[in-house]
Structure formats: structure tokens, C-alpha cells
Design a protein around this motif. Structure first.
Motif, mmCIF file in Angstrom:
data_model
loop_
_atom_site.group_PDB
_atom_site.id
_atom_site.type_symbol
_atom_site.label_atom_id
_atom_site.label_comp_id
_atom_site.label_asym_id
_atom_site.label_seq_id
_atom_site.Cartn_x
_atom_site.Cartn_y
_atom_site.Cartn_z
ATOM 1 N N GLU A 140 -3.166 20.123 41.999
ATOM 2 C CA GLU A 140 -3.673 18.820 41.563
ATOM 3 C C GLU A 140 -2.526 17.854 41.300
ATOM 4 O O GLU A 140 -2.598 16.685 41.680
ATOM 5 C CB GLU A 140 -4.528 18.974 40.307
ATOM 6 N N TRP A 141 -1.473 18.307 40.641
ATOM 7 C CA TRP A 141 -0.329 17.432 40.356
ATOM 8 C C TRP A 141 0.289 16.948 41.663
ATOM 9 O O TRP A 141 0.651 15.790 41.790
ATOM 10 C CB TRP A 141 0.708 18.145 39.509
ATOM 11 N N GLU A 142 0.425 17.864 42.623
ATOM 12 C CA GLU A 142 1.022 17.463 43.899
ATOM 13 C C GLU A 142 0.143 16.438 44.613
ATOM 14 O O GLU A 142 0.640 15.449 45.153
ATOM 15 C CB GLU A 142 1.271 18.679 44.792
ATOM 16 N N LEU B 77 6.777 18.561 45.622
ATOM 17 C CA LEU B 77 6.385 18.260 44.245
ATOM 18 C C LEU B 77 7.618 18.121 43.367
ATOM 19 O O LEU B 77 7.680 17.243 42.504
ATOM 20 C CB LEU B 77 5.451 19.338 43.703
ATOM 21 N N SER B 78 8.605 18.965 43.589
ATOM 22 C CA SER B 78 9.849 18.883 42.828
ATOM 23 C C SER B 78 10.507 17.518 42.999
ATOM 24 O O SER B 78 10.932 16.882 42.030
ATOM 25 C CB SER B 78 10.799 20.002 43.270
ATOM 26 N N THR B 79 10.577 17.058 44.228
ATOM 27 C CA THR B 79 11.166 15.746 44.501
ATOM 28 C C THR B 79 10.356 14.644 43.837
ATOM 29 O O THR B 79 10.905 13.739 43.207
ATOM 30 C CB THR B 79 11.266 15.497 46.019
ATOM 31 N N ALA B 80 9.038 14.721 43.962
ATOM 32 C CA ALA B 80 8.171 13.691 43.372
ATOM 33 C C ALA B 80 8.319 13.651 41.856
ATOM 34 O O ALA B 80 8.429 12.573 41.260
ATOM 35 C CB ALA B 80 6.721 13.935 43.763
ATOM 36 N N SER C 247 -4.652 10.328 35.131
ATOM 37 C CA SER C 247 -5.584 10.694 36.201
ATOM 38 C C SER C 247 -5.986 12.163 36.142
ATOM 39 O O SER C 247 -7.123 12.517 36.487
ATOM 40 C CB SER C 247 -4.962 10.405 37.567
ATOM 41 N N TRP C 248 -5.065 13.001 35.728
ATOM 42 C CA TRP C 248 -5.315 14.453 35.732
ATOM 43 C C TRP C 248 -6.524 14.832 34.865
ATOM 44 O O TRP C 248 -7.407 15.572 35.343
ATOM 45 C CB TRP C 248 -4.037 15.179 35.330
ATOM 46 N N ALA D 193 2.130 14.844 27.756
ATOM 47 C CA ALA D 193 3.244 15.695 27.324
ATOM 48 C C ALA D 193 3.557 16.769 28.367
ATOM 49 O O ALA D 193 4.720 17.027 28.675
ATOM 50 C CB ALA D 193 2.923 16.337 25.974
ATOM 51 N N ILE D 194 2.509 17.382 28.937
ATOM 52 C CA ILE D 194 2.719 18.430 29.938
ATOM 53 C C ILE D 194 3.412 17.867 31.174
ATOM 54 O O ILE D 194 4.409 18.423 31.652
ATOM 55 C CB ILE D 194 1.377 19.101 30.323
ATOM 56 N N VAL D 195 2.902 16.768 31.698
ATOM 57 C CA VAL D 195 3.470 16.186 32.913
ATOM 58 C C VAL D 195 4.893 15.695 32.668
ATOM 59 O O VAL D 195 5.794 15.925 33.480
ATOM 60 C CB VAL D 195 2.565 15.063 33.465
#
Length: 103
Positions: free
Chosen positions: A3-5, A42-45, A60-61, A79-81
Motif C-alpha cells: 500500500e505504501w508503495e 519504495l526505498s528511493t521514494a 491517505s493510508w 508517525a509510522i510513515v
């Protein structure tokens, strides 16, 4: 992570699965624990995202999870993101990868 990606980079769940993401590096035993490598994309983003963009993703999550009946507090999501982005940025500066452990 999927989802994050999708939120940070775009694309769909199906496209990520076809690309072999997320890549499992350990687990899948009877205990249900799995360790995934955070994809290079995802790491780069996460490493390149500014605070404003991370805040938009963290807003959004919870809405996305609510579609499946899961409630995530927006402050906790933020906080998580934010913490994940900081962890990934630190790993990238050290030429390391980051991983996600799921129980």
C-alpha cells in the motif's frame, strides 16, 4: 508495504506482484512471521519524499485501510510513515537495505 508503495510511487498491487515485490527474505514458517525487503523503488521514494508528501501519504493510508474496515489513527499513521522514511534514509546513507518484519 504494498500500500505504501502504491501511494508513494503509484501502480497497483498486481503490478508489484508481477515485479516480484515485496520480496520475502525470511519466514513463511508456521509462526506466521515474514520479513520483506523494502523494494528499491519504495526505498528511493521514501528517502526522497519531503515532509509534505509523506504527510499526504500518511493521511491517505488510513482512508485506504478503512475501505477494508481497519481503523488507523492518522497521527499514528503519520508517525509510522515518517519513522519509516527516516529509517530508510539512514540505511541508504550507509549503503544498506531496509526490511519489514510482519507477524
Amino acid at each position: 508495504m504494498v500500500e505504501w508503495e502504491c501511494l508513494l510511487v503509484g501502480g497497483s498491487f498486481e503490478e508489484l506482484v508481477e515485479a516480484g515485490e515485496p520480496r520475502i527474505v525470511a519466514g513463511q514458517g508456521n509462526d506466521g512471521c515474514v520479513v520483506f525487503a523494502i523494494s528499491p523503488r519504495l526505498s528511493t521514494a521514501l528517502g526522497d519524499a519531503g515532509h509534505s508528501w509523506l504527510h499526504d501519504v500518511s493521511a491517505s493510508w488510513p482512508r485506504l485501510r478503512a475501505e477494508d474496515g481497519e481503523v488507523i489513527d492518522t497521527e499514528i499513521a503519520d508517525a509510522i510513515v515518517s519513522d519509516l522514511a527516516a529509517l530508510v534514509s539512514s540505511a541508504r546513507r550507509q549503503n544498506q537495505s531496509a526490511y519489514c518484519w510482519v507477524a
